[in-house]
Design a protein around this motif. Structure first.
Motif, PDB file in Angstrom:
ATOM      1  N   ASP A 119       0.950  -0.913  -0.138  1.00  0.00           N
ATOM      2  CA  ASP A 119      -0.386  -0.175   0.149  1.00  0.00           C
ATOM      3  C   ASP A 119       0.738   1.156   0.183  1.00  0.00           C
ATOM      4  OD1 ASP A 119       0.353   0.521   2.554  1.00  0.00           O
ATOM      5  OD2 ASP A 119      -0.827  -0.078   4.139  1.00  0.00           O
ATOM      6  N   GLY A 120       1.829   1.236   0.114  1.00  0.00           N
ATOM      7  CA  GLY A 120       3.067   2.419  -0.055  1.00  0.00           C
ATOM      8  C   GLY A 120       3.951   2.801   1.530  1.00  0.00           C
ATOM      9  N   SER A 121       3.393   2.014   2.552  1.00  0.00           N
ATOM     10  CA  SER A 121       3.380   2.639   3.058  1.00  0.00           C
ATOM     11  C   SER A 121       4.832   1.570   3.544  1.00  0.00           C
ATOM     12  CB  SER A 121       2.723   2.013   4.840  1.00  0.00           C
ATOM     13  OG  SER A 121       2.336   0.675   4.500  1.00  0.00           O
ATOM     14  N   PHE A 122       5.338   0.602   3.363  1.00  0.00           N
ATOM     15  CA  PHE A 122       6.700   0.418   3.460  1.00  0.00           C
ATOM     16  C   PHE A 122       7.277  -0.038   1.817  1.00  0.00           C
ATOM     17  CE2 PHE A 122       5.092  -0.580   7.749  1.00  0.00           C
ATOM     18  CZ  PHE A 122       6.077   0.426   8.639  1.00  0.00           C
ATOM     19  N   LEU A 123       7.906   0.474   0.592  1.00  0.00           N
ATOM     20  CA  LEU A 123       7.745  -0.326  -0.303  1.00  0.00           C
ATOM     21  C   LEU A 123       9.448  -0.866  -0.453  1.00  0.00           C
ATOM     22  CD1 LEU A 123       6.145   2.020  -2.588  1.00  0.00           C
ATOM     23  CD2 LEU A 123       5.338  -0.704  -1.369  1.00  0.00           C
ATOM     24  N   PRO A 124       9.919  -1.854  -1.149  1.00  0.00           N
ATOM     25  CA  PRO A 124      11.692  -2.419  -1.656  1.00  0.00           C
ATOM     26  C   PRO A 124      12.504  -1.337  -2.392  1.00  0.00           C
ATOM     27  CG  PRO A 124      10.111  -3.908  -2.218  1.00  0.00           C
ATOM     28  CD  PRO A 124       8.344  -3.044  -2.109  1.00  0.00           C
ATOM     29  N   ILE A 125      13.560  -0.901  -1.180  1.00  0.00           N
ATOM     30  CA  ILE A 125      14.364  -0.486  -2.380  1.00  0.00           C
ATOM     31  C   ILE A 125      14.699  -0.960  -3.795  1.00  0.00           C
ATOM     32  CG2 ILE A 125      16.811   1.238  -1.919  1.00  0.00           C
ATOM     33  CD1 ILE A 125      15.334   1.159   0.552  1.00  0.00           C
ATOM     34  N   GLY A 126      15.188  -2.031  -3.625  1.00  0.00           N
ATOM     35  CA  GLY A 126      16.077  -2.840  -4.306  1.00  0.00           C
ATOM     36  C   GLY A 126      14.883  -4.171  -5.236  1.00  0.00           C
ATOM     37  N   SER A 127      15.250  -5.367  -5.920  1.00  0.00           N
ATOM     38  CA  SER A 127      14.824  -6.006  -6.433  1.00  0.00           C
ATOM     39  C   SER A 127      14.773  -7.553  -5.347  1.00  0.00           C
ATOM     40  CB  SER A 127      15.525  -6.097  -7.616  1.00  0.00           C
ATOM     41  OG  SER A 127      17.044  -6.364  -7.657  1.00  0.00           O
ATOM     42  N   THR A 128      14.804  -7.620  -4.381  1.00  0.00           N
ATOM     43  CA  THR A 128      15.084  -8.731  -4.290  1.00  0.00           C
ATOM     44  C   THR A 128      13.305  -8.897  -3.332  1.00  0.00           C
ATOM     45  OG1 THR A 128      15.502  -8.508  -2.160  1.00  0.00           O
ATOM     46  CG2 THR A 128      17.058  -9.189  -3.141  1.00  0.00           C
ATOM     47  N   ASP A 129      12.993 -10.857  -2.968  1.00  0.00           N
ATOM     48  CA  ASP A 129      11.910 -10.999  -3.427  1.00  0.00           C
ATOM     49  C   ASP A 129      12.086 -11.096  -1.018  1.00  0.00           C
ATOM     50  OD1 ASP A 129      14.071 -12.683  -3.269  1.00  0.00           O
ATOM     51  OD2 ASP A 129      12.933 -15.142  -2.977  1.00  0.00           O
ATOM     52  N   SER A 130      12.986 -10.794  -0.684  1.00  0.00           N
ATOM     53  CA  SER A 130      13.387 -10.860   0.808  1.00  0.00           C
ATOM     54  C   SER A 130      13.039  -9.516   1.291  1.00  0.00           C
ATOM     55  CB  SER A 130      15.482 -10.658   1.298  1.00  0.00           C
ATOM     56  OG  SER A 130      15.156 -12.126   0.016  1.00  0.00           O
ATOM     57  N   GLU A 131      13.160  -8.724   0.256  1.00  0.00           N
ATOM     58  CA  GLU A 131      13.040  -7.162   0.742  1.00  0.00           C
ATOM     59  C   GLU A 131      11.533  -6.958   0.364  1.00  0.00           C
ATOM     60  OE1 GLU A 131      14.442  -3.734  -1.151  1.00  0.00           O
ATOM     61  OE2 GLU A 131      14.454  -2.698   0.503  1.00  0.00           O
TER      62      GLU A 131
END
Lengths: 255, 255
Positions: A119-131
């Motif tokens: 929803d945008g409150s926490f978004l990944p910076i990189g491209s991993t499944d982990s983040e």
């Protein structure tokens, strides 16, 4: 795949011994050479080191092996890239703030078809499944608990359910800490040891290094170390069961 | 009070020269000995080093002076505590994620009666007025722009207004970067220089060190350095005006 290392203690302790063995797997005794990272809590603050070089070649890893940073909660990771290119933003551990605390997360495994709606409150910076999984966890926590930081028991119950839900997408061994507690969820492989008085000598499996913990501790110290594969050859490590989440507080696994 | 150092470049550049002079002010040529920190963008990733020791005594500051980390955007800070105890969580720069970017912030000054209402989306971890101001800025950005990352022009207009509003509470010299652009707002004191071809030799004011930039650059390189007090004795630094925000992109201040 990757490897995870965590430490939870009742008194600030340095991780030089365990990290020395662990970092050796980042390019020498094992193949995890696509970056590494470590986060140390000091009170509410965090020292965060990431590097996309192999731990074995990294001047920053060298510094950490020489400079004893004392911490009650540490999470470290060495990376063998499965999803996401080799880049700084894809190095674990990842950090986000919620309820005025830092939350530190690292993952070992591989998630398939895991595209949660964010929803945008926490978004990944990189491209991993982990983040992506970490951001999903933080979003679920905030959605569930709103403005009020959940209690330990609420966190434990909620995270255990959430981790098992995410683990349906693949391997999901993970560690998460807010500086007070360390959560370790095992999907396939995770071991831990609790060291306490009387302390003994431990010998690393990956390097010809031993330490007599009795010389560097006081009788009231308690230290839990959690790791993908046991780090020492002469101690008994407990395997966490698949689907199980252990919660470490003050150097001990809660029952 | 504290001191700020920022760098914005069109090609990844190391900050060893400027940081060497700046770190000397952290306990030797000046009184800013209550901690320090630096954040380097590498693509979307960030290397973040903080320490509550004086920069002059810090093994991590030593590493940074020796190990050339190349970055297009850097923000550093040396601290003289005014509000908030000496602790890791009170060391600048501070970091938060928004729109899948890291946002790095540092502040020089002192805000009085600044208690903005925070809705929980970004909360301070430590106890400084600076981190409170940063969380307020991030909250205002998210409230204003929602799920969509604002354009540079939108950011520039919005931040300039917001900084002047916050500066009504006291001294508010600040730097903010998302890795693509560096915003520098001057309330009382901030200087910058743009270095470009033909490069010359620069001599630090705080250490007996010179560097001939012509030897370590290519003709297309452009580097802007922004700092509380000029770092070199033989170059012309431009003072940013009180109430003015400069926006640095690709090593140049936008007009």
């Amino acid at each position: 795949m990757c490897q995870l290392l965590g430490m939870n203690c009742n008194t600030p302790t340095d991780i030089v011994f365990s990290f020395t063995g662990f970092a050796t797997r980042g390019g020498r005794t094992d193949e995890h050479k696509d970056g590494w990272g470590i986060a140390f809590f000091e009170g509410k603050g965090v020292r965060h080191f990431v590097d996309h070089q192999a731990a074995i070649d990294s001047p920053i890893a060298e510094l950490i092996k020489r400079y004893p940073i004392k911490s009650t909660n540490v999470i470290a990771h060495i990376r063998k890239a499965t999803q996401g290119v080799i880049a700084l933003e894809n190095c674990h551990p990842f950090i986000r703030e919620a309820w005025g605390c830092q939350w530190v997360f690292a993952h070992n495994g591989d998630l398939k078809d895991f595209e949660p709606q964010l929803d945008g409150s926490f978004l990944p910076i990189g491209s991993t499944d982990s983040e992506r999984a970490f951001c999903y966890i933080m979003q679920c926590l905030r959605t569930r608990f709103g403005m009020h930081m959940p209690t330990l028991e609420e966190l434990r119950t909620f995270l255990a359910g959430l981790c098992n839900q995410i683990a349906k997408h693949g391997t999901f061994n993970m560690m998460l800490s807010n500086g007070g507690v360390l959560f370790a969820h095992c999907s396939t492989k995770l071991h831990y040891i609790e060291r306490q008085h009387p302390f003994n000598t431990a010998a690393l499996s990956d390097e010809d290094v031993s330490v007599d913990f009795a010389q560097v501790t006081t009788p009231k110290d308690r230290v839990a170390v959690i790791v993908t594969e046991p780090l020492t050859s002469n101690e008994h490590w407990t395997a966490i069961q698949s689907g199980e989440m252990k919660v470490f507080v003050d150097g001990r696994a809660l029952v």
